[in-house]
Design an enzyme around this catalytic site. Sequence first.
Site, PDB file in Angstrom:
ATOM      1  N   LYS A  24      29.122  60.155  99.014  1.00 31.02           N
ATOM      2  CA  LYS A  24      29.149  61.418  99.840  1.00 31.02           C
ATOM      3  C   LYS A  24      27.791  62.240  99.610  1.00 31.02           C
ATOM      4  O   LYS A  24      27.188  62.722 100.582  1.00 31.02           O
ATOM      5  CB  LYS A  24      30.443  62.062  99.507  1.00 31.02           C
ATOM      6  CG  LYS A  24      30.529  63.453 100.236  1.00 31.02           C
ATOM      7  CD  LYS A  24      31.347  64.584  99.456  1.00 31.02           C
ATOM      8  CE  LYS A  24      31.120  64.696  97.586  1.00 31.02           C
ATOM      9  NZ  LYS A  24      31.484  66.020  96.857  1.00 31.02           N
ATOM     10  N   THR A  26      31.344  70.045  95.518  1.00 28.25           N
ATOM     11  CA  THR A  26      29.878  69.665  96.283  1.00 28.25           C
ATOM     12  C   THR A  26      30.106  69.635  97.699  1.00 28.25           C
ATOM     13  O   THR A  26      30.704  68.673  98.079  1.00 28.25           O
ATOM     14  CB  THR A  26      29.251  68.345  95.540  1.00 28.25           C
ATOM     15  OG1 THR A  26      29.408  68.404  94.260  1.00 28.25           O
ATOM     16  CG2 THR A  26      27.943  68.056  96.115  1.00 28.25           C
ATOM     17  N   LYS A  76      22.639  71.807  93.925  1.00 28.76           N
ATOM     18  CA  LYS A  76      23.334  70.621  93.443  1.00 28.76           C
ATOM     19  C   LYS A  76      22.886  69.241  94.152  1.00 28.76           C
ATOM     20  O   LYS A  76      23.103  67.982  93.580  1.00 28.76           O
ATOM     21  CB  LYS A  76      24.841  70.903  93.830  1.00 28.76           C
ATOM     22  CG  LYS A  76      25.901  69.960  93.870  1.00 28.76           C
ATOM     23  CD  LYS A  76      25.982  69.472  92.072  1.00 28.76           C
ATOM     24  CE  LYS A  76      26.928  68.188  92.214  1.00 28.76           C
ATOM     25  NZ  LYS A  76      26.923  67.652  90.903  1.00 28.76           N
TER      26      LYS A  76
HETATM   27  P1  NAP Z   1      38.989  64.078  92.524  1.00 28.94           P
HETATM   28  O1  NAP Z   1      39.365  63.518  91.016  1.00 28.94           O
HETATM   29  O2  NAP Z   1      38.729  62.958  93.411  1.00 28.94           O
HETATM   30  O3  NAP Z   1      39.611  64.956  93.021  1.00 28.94           O
HETATM   31  C1  NAP Z   1      39.475  65.598  94.127  1.00 28.94           C
HETATM   32  C2  NAP Z   1      40.595  66.907  94.569  1.00 28.94           C
HETATM   33  O4  NAP Z   1      40.475  67.376  95.756  1.00 28.94           O
HETATM   34  C3  NAP Z   1      41.898  66.493  94.236  1.00 28.94           C
HETATM   35  O5  NAP Z   1      42.602  67.639  93.780  1.00 28.94           O
HETATM   36  C4  NAP Z   1      42.630  66.036  95.444  1.00 28.94           C
HETATM   37  O6  NAP Z   1      43.754  66.062  95.812  1.00 28.94           O
HETATM   38  C5  NAP Z   1      41.807  67.012  96.296  1.00 28.94           C
HETATM   39  N1  NAP Z   1      41.795  66.608  97.806  1.00 28.94           N
HETATM   40  C6  NAP Z   1      41.077  65.524  98.424  1.00 28.94           C
HETATM   41  N2  NAP Z   1      41.264  65.690  99.712  1.00 28.94           N
HETATM   42  C7  NAP Z   1      42.095  66.627 100.045  1.00 28.94           C
HETATM   43  C8  NAP Z   1      42.493  67.269 101.373  1.00 28.94           C
HETATM   44  N3  NAP Z   1      42.316  66.687 102.264  1.00 28.94           N
HETATM   45  N4  NAP Z   1      43.419  68.239 101.186  1.00 28.94           N
HETATM   46  C9  NAP Z   1      43.545  68.885 100.077  1.00 28.94           C
HETATM   47  N5  NAP Z   1      43.174  68.590  98.630  1.00 28.94           N
HETATM   48  C10 NAP Z   1      42.179  67.378  98.768  1.00 28.94           C
HETATM   49  O7  NAP Z   1      37.176  64.567  92.429  1.00 28.94           O
HETATM   50  P2  NAP Z   1      36.378  65.352  91.257  1.00 28.94           P
HETATM   51  O8  NAP Z   1      35.768  64.128  90.515  1.00 28.94           O
HETATM   52  O9  NAP Z   1      37.483  66.049  90.567  1.00 28.94           O
HETATM   53  O10 NAP Z   1      35.386  66.019  91.884  1.00 28.94           O
HETATM   54  C11 NAP Z   1      35.732  67.275  92.608  1.00 28.94           C
HETATM   55  C12 NAP Z   1      34.322  67.664  92.990  1.00 28.94           C
HETATM   56  O11 NAP Z   1      33.381  67.978  92.023  1.00 28.94           O
HETATM   57  C13 NAP Z   1      33.656  66.940  94.146  1.00 28.94           C
HETATM   58  O12 NAP Z   1      33.002  67.571  95.295  1.00 28.94           O
HETATM   59  C14 NAP Z   1      32.578  66.223  93.374  1.00 28.94           C
HETATM   60  O13 NAP Z   1      31.483  65.715  94.181  1.00 28.94           O
HETATM   61  C15 NAP Z   1      32.297  67.265  92.205  1.00 28.94           C
HETATM   62  N6  NAP Z   1      31.723  66.811  91.059  1.00 28.94           N
HETATM   63  C16 NAP Z   1      32.383  65.682  90.478  1.00 28.94           C
HETATM   64  C17 NAP Z   1      31.757  65.217  89.059  1.00 28.94           C
HETATM   65  C18 NAP Z   1      32.444  64.117  88.396  1.00 28.94           C
HETATM   66  O14 NAP Z   1      31.863  63.812  87.460  1.00 28.94           O
HETATM   67  N7  NAP Z   1      33.963  63.670  88.844  1.00 28.94           N
HETATM   68  C19 NAP Z   1      30.561  66.080  88.582  1.00 28.94           C
HETATM   69  C20 NAP Z   1      30.164  67.084  89.279  1.00 28.94           C
HETATM   70  C21 NAP Z   1      30.671  67.359  90.395  1.00 28.94           C
HETATM   71  P3  NAP Z   1      45.089  65.069  95.381  1.00 28.94           P
HETATM   72  O15 NAP Z   1      44.896  64.918  93.673  1.00 28.94           O
HETATM   73  O16 NAP Z   1      46.131  65.400  96.010  1.00 28.94           O
HETATM   74  O17 NAP Z   1      44.187  63.696  95.858  1.00 28.94           O
END
Ligand code: NAP
Length: 291
Positions: free
Chosen positions: A239, A96, A171
Amino acid sequence: MHKLGWIGLGHMGAPMAMNLLQAGYEVNVYNRSHEKTRGLVEKGAKQLNSSKEVVDQSDIIFIMLSDSNAVNNVLMLENGVLEAQTAGKVVINMSTISPEDALKFAGIISENGGQYLDAPVSGSVGAAMSGQLVILTGGDIQTLEEYKPYFDILGKSSIHFGTVGKGSSAKLAINMLLGIMGQGIAEALVFADKAGLDKEDVLALISQSGMNSPLFQAKKEMYRNEEFPSAFMLELMTKDLGLVKEAADLLGTTLPLAEVANETFISAEKNGKAKLDMAAIYLEIKDRITK
Ligand code: NAP
């Protein structure tokens, strides 16, 4: 058969990549923290050492990262996507981010001979695991049609909103509603508690009312136990509401409820709830009302 690449194996990326793998596709994976590749590698994914290697060895590259800053790093930094052979490759960003950043990244990828599609998702970890996400796409419709088999594995439906950036706008619209609903549910529960109503009765009331929803059911145990292990981290909700505000400002429009929710989530983050689930907005409201 296309070789698939997956960059970003957090809460969402890991189960999504797993579904492609279990559907029989070859999947190359990279995550900044290498240990998160373990479960996928055990099931046959190929772990690579950089985003560059993923792009070099894949035809279609899915990206699922926290935010624009993370996407920017993965594209631009050493051993990133742009150091690879991007010509003829397709980068599908499912993170997102703002519509403006989607357009910026699309421009950069296309200058390097590749193609960029935006495909953020609605639905949380449960839907990611069961392949029941709703995928919000923007970009070339023919390419998206060609890749429909992959989207059909990841989600229960895909909706095409137009050119690159429109998926991201969609989104933001749906997550604005999520943030407002999160605050609404929290306020109803805290009010009911203050009025001396039994919590179980109130949970049953909402479950049986017209205001019941998959969202409420997914978070019900959290409200019941007042424990909020993250499926969708509160800081990601903050965010997204920030992105909504930016987008609304650019469009010259005011969104009163979204602004209030944005302020509440910012304050919850400041008060130590950033890494809890977004439903922990309940604790923020409860703390305020108790004070
Ligand atoms: P998450 O669990 O926090 O995972 C974030 C990912 O991004 C991890 O692979 C992390 O790597 C990587 N990352 C963060 N900062 C980075 C950087 N500076 N350089 C390289 N890699 C980096 O988040 P998530 O829940 O999977 O969400 C991912 C996306 O989907 C977001 O945009 C979120 O808004 C969206 N989303 C989430 C949900 C939900 O329910 N969780 C639902 C719909 C959409 P590390 O493992 O090394 O930290």
